[in-house]
Write an enzyme that holds these catalytic residues in place. Structure first.
Site, PDB file in Angstrom:
ATOM      1  N   ALA A 211      -3.005   6.728   4.891  1.00 15.01           N
ATOM      2  CA  ALA A 211      -3.033   6.745   3.407  1.00 15.01           C
ATOM      3  C   ALA A 211      -3.899   5.439   4.371  1.00 15.01           C
ATOM      4  O   ALA A 211      -4.137   5.609   5.489  1.00 15.01           O
ATOM      5  CB  ALA A 211      -2.288   6.286   2.842  1.00 15.01           C
ATOM      6  N   ASN A 212      -4.695   4.514   2.880  1.00 14.15           N
ATOM      7  CA  ASN A 212      -5.527   3.921   3.348  1.00 14.15           C
ATOM      8  C   ASN A 212      -5.070   2.783   2.032  1.00 14.15           C
ATOM      9  O   ASN A 212      -4.697   2.624   1.161  1.00 14.15           O
ATOM     10  CB  ASN A 212      -7.309   3.817   3.056  1.00 14.15           C
ATOM     11  N   ARG A 213      -5.681   1.341   2.130  1.00 11.69           N
ATOM     12  CA  ARG A 213      -5.840   0.733   1.077  1.00 11.69           C
ATOM     13  C   ARG A 213      -5.707   0.401  -0.073  1.00 11.69           C
ATOM     14  O   ARG A 213      -6.296  -0.376  -0.807  1.00 11.69           O
ATOM     15  CB  ARG A 213      -5.836  -0.845   1.939  1.00 11.69           C
ATOM     16  N   ALA A 277     -11.171   6.171  -1.891  1.00 14.09           N
ATOM     17  CA  ALA A 277     -11.842   6.183  -0.386  1.00 14.09           C
ATOM     18  C   ALA A 277     -10.744   7.521   0.015  1.00 14.09           C
ATOM     19  O   ALA A 277      -9.657   7.219   0.052  1.00 14.09           O
ATOM     20  CB  ALA A 277     -10.576   5.364  -0.240  1.00 14.09           C
TER      21      ALA A 277
END
Ligand code: CTP
Length: 401
Positions: A211-213, A277
């Site tokens: 995942a990402n932020r 994102a």
């Protein structure tokens, strides 16, 4: 666009910014609104009901228990006989009362009783604005559907102190009221828009993922802003913890491939704003079972495969939307990389921002962006993500004219 025939109940609470409310009354009336003013006790310490009443050409409501006021209108009717309840300035104290449903004076009772849209223009010392209690209340009020304009940053009236907390300028408050009352100009009425937002989750096995932020705040705010301008918006959201925006059809997905399918299946559209994102890679063959660690063995390597580039797909699609907007999250060479993305991905606009550690943009409330197009680069000031969304939606409407 104007406010002809609109009835605005203006609640003035007690802060030094109340002096600007006098100008605000004039600006609202110039655009054809009728302004019915109500003042808290504290507001009357800063400006007089006489001045307010003279500018509004109306009676000024101040007292929950005034027999005269209650017979004349009554706080319940006051709360309903209007198209918009506008609170300017909104103090930290009044916001706290609103967030908790207190109703011990006329202003708070009206705010609790109203079923009309509520727009507030906070004004307070920067420390009061950033205080945990105020920020909790802001969150609650937003979740309750209260609309905000400002605060902006700059010098405080006290001098020697600067920061976020100044009331928005009267003309910006008027613009926000116009946007909210929405009539007159809904420049995107009849247009369809697809917005992506949030991260994607790429499964490794049934319990783990890459995942990402990304929080989804910017993308969700853009979807809501386009809808406010009249567009029919579909938001394709990755996994986020924020609520679906009002007035928008939200589709929830997990993986990049699902996001691509959801987006492509909704073409044709007039506008595409790809804010998500999207993970660049997925695990080539994610395991159907939880991967167990084996004693004495090296950890299993993760084979990655490239994900579809959704923006690029849309930008080169045979049903390409008239306006395709992408984002470029960069940690270096923001302009150069942004320009390269514009051509590579077939976008009309790239909203570029610097997400280096320490900027607080990824996952934060504020954003500082550059708008890159074939025509050049426009640099926007430090704004809240809602303000970036509002401006971008207006820019999109402008470009589609
Ligand atoms: N994007 C997309 N699908 C992907 C990757 C990115 O739709 N698989 C979109 C994003 O929503 C954003 C833009 O492309 O609008 C830029 O994404 P970014 O990850 O910054 O660009 P990349 O193409 O991945 O370039 P780089 O990795 O070189 O930064």
């Amino acid at each position: 666009m104007d406010l002809s025939g609109k009835r605005i109940l203006l609640i003035i609470s007690g802060g030094i910014a109340a002096y600007k409310s006098l100008d605000l009354i004039r600006r609202l009336r110039e655009r054809g609104a009728t302004v019915r003013p109500a003042m808290t006790a504290a507001a009357q310490e800063f400006i007089t009901p006489l001045a307010v009443g003279a500018l509004a050409s109306d009676h000024v409501y101040t007292d929950l228990f005034s027999r005269e006021d209650e017979q004349d209108v009554g706080h319940i009717r006051l709360a309903r006989d209007c198209d918009l309840v506008l609170v300017a300035p909104a103090t930290a104290d009044l916001m706290a009362k609103m967030a908790h449903g207190l109703a011990d004076d006329l202003a708070s009772a009206v705010l609790l009783a109203t079923d009309r849209p509520v727009l507030i223009a906070p004004a307070m010392n920067p420390k009061m604005w950033t205080a945990a209690a105020t920020q909790r209340n802001v969150k609650t009020l937003k979740a309750d559907g209260v609309h905000f304009v400002g605060p902006t940053s700059g010098e405080m009236a006290e001098g020697n102190e600067a920061g976020l907390g100044r009331m928005a300028e009267p003309l910006d408050i008027v613009a926000a009221a116009i946007a909210l009352l929405g009539e007159g100009e809904r420049p995107l009425a009849g247009r369809t828009a697809i917005v992506t937002s949030g991260p994607t989750h790429e499964p490794i096995d049934p319990v783990r993922y890459i995942a990402n932020r990304s929080s989804g705040r910017q993308g969700h705010a853009i979807a809501a802003a386009l809808a406010r301008l009249g567009a029919d918006v579909t938001l394709v959201s990755g996994p986020v913890t924020i609520p679906d925006p009002a007035g928008v059809t939200t589709v929830h997905v997990e993986r990049a491939e699902e996001m691509r399918d959801a987006v492509v299946s909704r073409l044709p559209a007039d506008i595409a704003v790809m804010v998500a994102a999207v993970a660049d890679w997925r695990v080539a063959s994610s395991s159907g079972q939880k991967i167990k660690k084996q004693a004495g063995e090296a950890p299993a390597p993760l084979q990655l495969a490239e994900n579809p580039d959704i923006l690029k797909t849309v930008g080169h699609h045979e049903e390409r939307p008239k306006l395709v907007v992408g984002f470029a999250a960069e940690t270096q060479d923001v302009e150069k990389n942004g320009r390269a993305k514009l051509t590579r991905k077939g976008a009309d606009l790239i909203v570029a921002n610097d997400v280096s550690p320490g900027t607080g943009i990824m996952g934060g409330d504020r954003n500082r962006v550059k708008i890159i197009s074939a025509a050049g680069i426009e640099e926007w000031p430090d704004l809240s993500k809602d303000e970036v969304a509002e401006r971008l939606a207006r820019l999109i409407a402008e470009r589609l004219k």
